[in-house]
Design a protein around this motif. Structure first.
Motif, PDB file in Angstrom:
ATOM      1  N   VAL A 298      -0.388  14.247  -2.923  1.00 38.31           N
ATOM      2  CA  VAL A 298       0.620  13.562  -2.087  1.00 38.31           C
ATOM      3  C   VAL A 298       1.657  12.878  -2.979  1.00 38.31           C
ATOM      4  O   VAL A 298       2.866  12.989  -2.750  1.00 38.31           O
ATOM      5  N   LEU A 299       1.195  12.187  -4.007  1.00 35.88           N
ATOM      6  CA  LEU A 299       2.111  11.464  -4.883  1.00 35.88           C
ATOM      7  C   LEU A 299       2.959  12.409  -5.735  1.00 35.88           C
ATOM      8  O   LEU A 299       4.131  12.126  -6.003  1.00 35.88           O
ATOM      9  N   GLU A 300       2.397  13.531  -6.138  1.00 36.21           N
ATOM     10  CA  GLU A 300       3.188  14.527  -6.875  1.00 36.21           C
ATOM     11  C   GLU A 300       4.277  15.104  -5.962  1.00 36.21           C
ATOM     12  O   GLU A 300       5.410  15.327  -6.394  1.00 36.21           O
ATOM     13  N   ARG A 301       3.930  15.335  -4.699  1.00 36.08           N
ATOM     14  CA  ARG A 301       4.938  15.806  -3.737  1.00 36.08           C
ATOM     15  C   ARG A 301       5.968  14.715  -3.459  1.00 36.08           C
ATOM     16  O   ARG A 301       7.135  15.009  -3.219  1.00 36.08           O
TER      17      ARG A 301
ATOM     18  N   ASP B 192       0.797  -1.236   0.000  1.00 34.69           N
ATOM     19  CA  ASP B 192       0.000   0.000   0.000  1.00 34.69           C
ATOM     20  C   ASP B 192       0.826   1.280   0.000  1.00 34.69           C
ATOM     21  O   ASP B 192       0.349   2.332   0.427  1.00 34.69           O
ATOM     22  N   VAL B 193       2.049   1.227  -0.489  1.00 32.35           N
ATOM     23  CA  VAL B 193       2.938   2.391  -0.466  1.00 32.35           C
ATOM     24  C   VAL B 193       2.311   3.621  -1.120  1.00 32.35           C
ATOM     25  O   VAL B 193       2.503   4.745  -0.661  1.00 32.35           O
ATOM     26  N   PHE B 194       1.518   3.429  -2.166  1.00 39.71           N
ATOM     27  CA  PHE B 194       0.946   4.567  -2.885  1.00 39.71           C
ATOM     28  C   PHE B 194      -0.303   5.133  -2.217  1.00 39.71           C
ATOM     29  O   PHE B 194      -0.855   6.123  -2.684  1.00 39.71           O
ATOM     30  N   THR B 195      -0.723   4.535  -1.127  1.00 39.79           N
ATOM     31  CA  THR B 195      -1.890   5.047  -0.395  1.00 39.79           C
ATOM     32  C   THR B 195      -1.479   5.843   0.841  1.00 39.79           C
ATOM     33  O   THR B 195      -2.328   6.435   1.493  1.00 39.79           O
ATOM     34  N   TRP B 196      -0.203   5.841   1.162  1.00 40.12           N
ATOM     35  CA  TRP B 196       0.273   6.565   2.342  1.00 40.12           C
ATOM     36  C   TRP B 196       0.069   8.062   2.150  1.00 40.12           C
ATOM     37  O   TRP B 196       0.003   8.565   1.031  1.00 40.12           O
ATOM     38  N   ASP B 197       0.021   8.809   3.269  1.00 41.09           N
ATOM     39  CA  ASP B 197      -0.215  10.250   3.164  1.00 41.09           C
ATOM     40  C   ASP B 197       1.022  11.097   3.427  1.00 41.09           C
ATOM     41  O   ASP B 197       0.931  12.316   3.489  1.00 41.09           O
ATOM     42  N   ASP B 198       2.174  10.468   3.542  1.00 38.10           N
ATOM     43  CA  ASP B 198       3.429  11.190   3.792  1.00 38.10           C
ATOM     44  C   ASP B 198       4.349  11.056   2.574  1.00 38.10           C
ATOM     45  O   ASP B 198       4.909   9.979   2.333  1.00 38.10           O
ATOM     46  N   PRO B 199       4.510  12.133   1.789  1.00 42.35           N
ATOM     47  CA  PRO B 199       5.338  12.058   0.582  1.00 42.35           C
ATOM     48  C   PRO B 199       6.781  11.621   0.851  1.00 42.35           C
ATOM     49  O   PRO B 199       7.351  10.862   0.070  1.00 42.35           O
ATOM     50  N   ALA B 200       7.352  12.082   1.962  1.00 38.88           N
ATOM     51  CA  ALA B 200       8.735  11.712   2.280  1.00 38.88           C
ATOM     52  C   ALA B 200       8.839  10.217   2.580  1.00 38.88           C
ATOM     53  O   ALA B 200       9.813   9.563   2.190  1.00 38.88           O
ATOM     54  N   ARG B 201       7.844   9.679   3.248  1.00 38.64           N
ATOM     55  CA  ARG B 201       7.841   8.246   3.567  1.00 38.64           C
ATOM     56  C   ARG B 201       7.703   7.417   2.288  1.00 38.64           C
ATOM     57  O   ARG B 201       8.363   6.390   2.118  1.00 38.64           O
TER      58      ARG B 201
END
Length: 98
Positions: free
Chosen positions: A83-86, A29-38
């Motif tokens: 989030v993903l763009e960031r 689920d990496v692409f569902t996370w809400d932290d761009p740095a993570r």
């Protein structure tokens, strides 16, 4: 690339690629996370650890992220797209390409 059809899951081929990438072992689920740095850090770790990728770690990580965003298309909520763009920016920083 060929379409994988296991006959049971009904998954789209792009979801299958994301979940069963031949180049990177992605965290769940990496692409569902809400932290761009993570997200960027996870993709960087995956790309650097992979012995199956064809390009550089940076190319592989950025390609997988871009692939996911592009294939999600209109179904990707605007907030998650942001989030993903960031995460792309964070990935560039992580690889010293900012």
């Amino acid at each position: 690339m060929t379409k994988r059809d296991d006959g049971e899951s009904g998954e789209r081929w792009s979801q299958d690629v994301t979940e069963h990438s031949d180049a990177l072992d992605l965290e769940e689920d990496v692409f569902t996370w809400d932290d761009p740095a993570r997200i960027a850090a996870s993709l960087k770790r995956s790309a650097e650890a992979s012995e199956r990728r064809k390009g550089s770690p940076y190319q592989s990580a950025m390609s997988m992220l871009t692939f996911y965003v592009n294939r999600a298309g209109k179904t990707l909520p605007a907030a998650q797209r942001e989030v993903l763009e960031r995460a792309k920016d964070e990935l560039r920083k992580a690889f010293g390409r900012d």
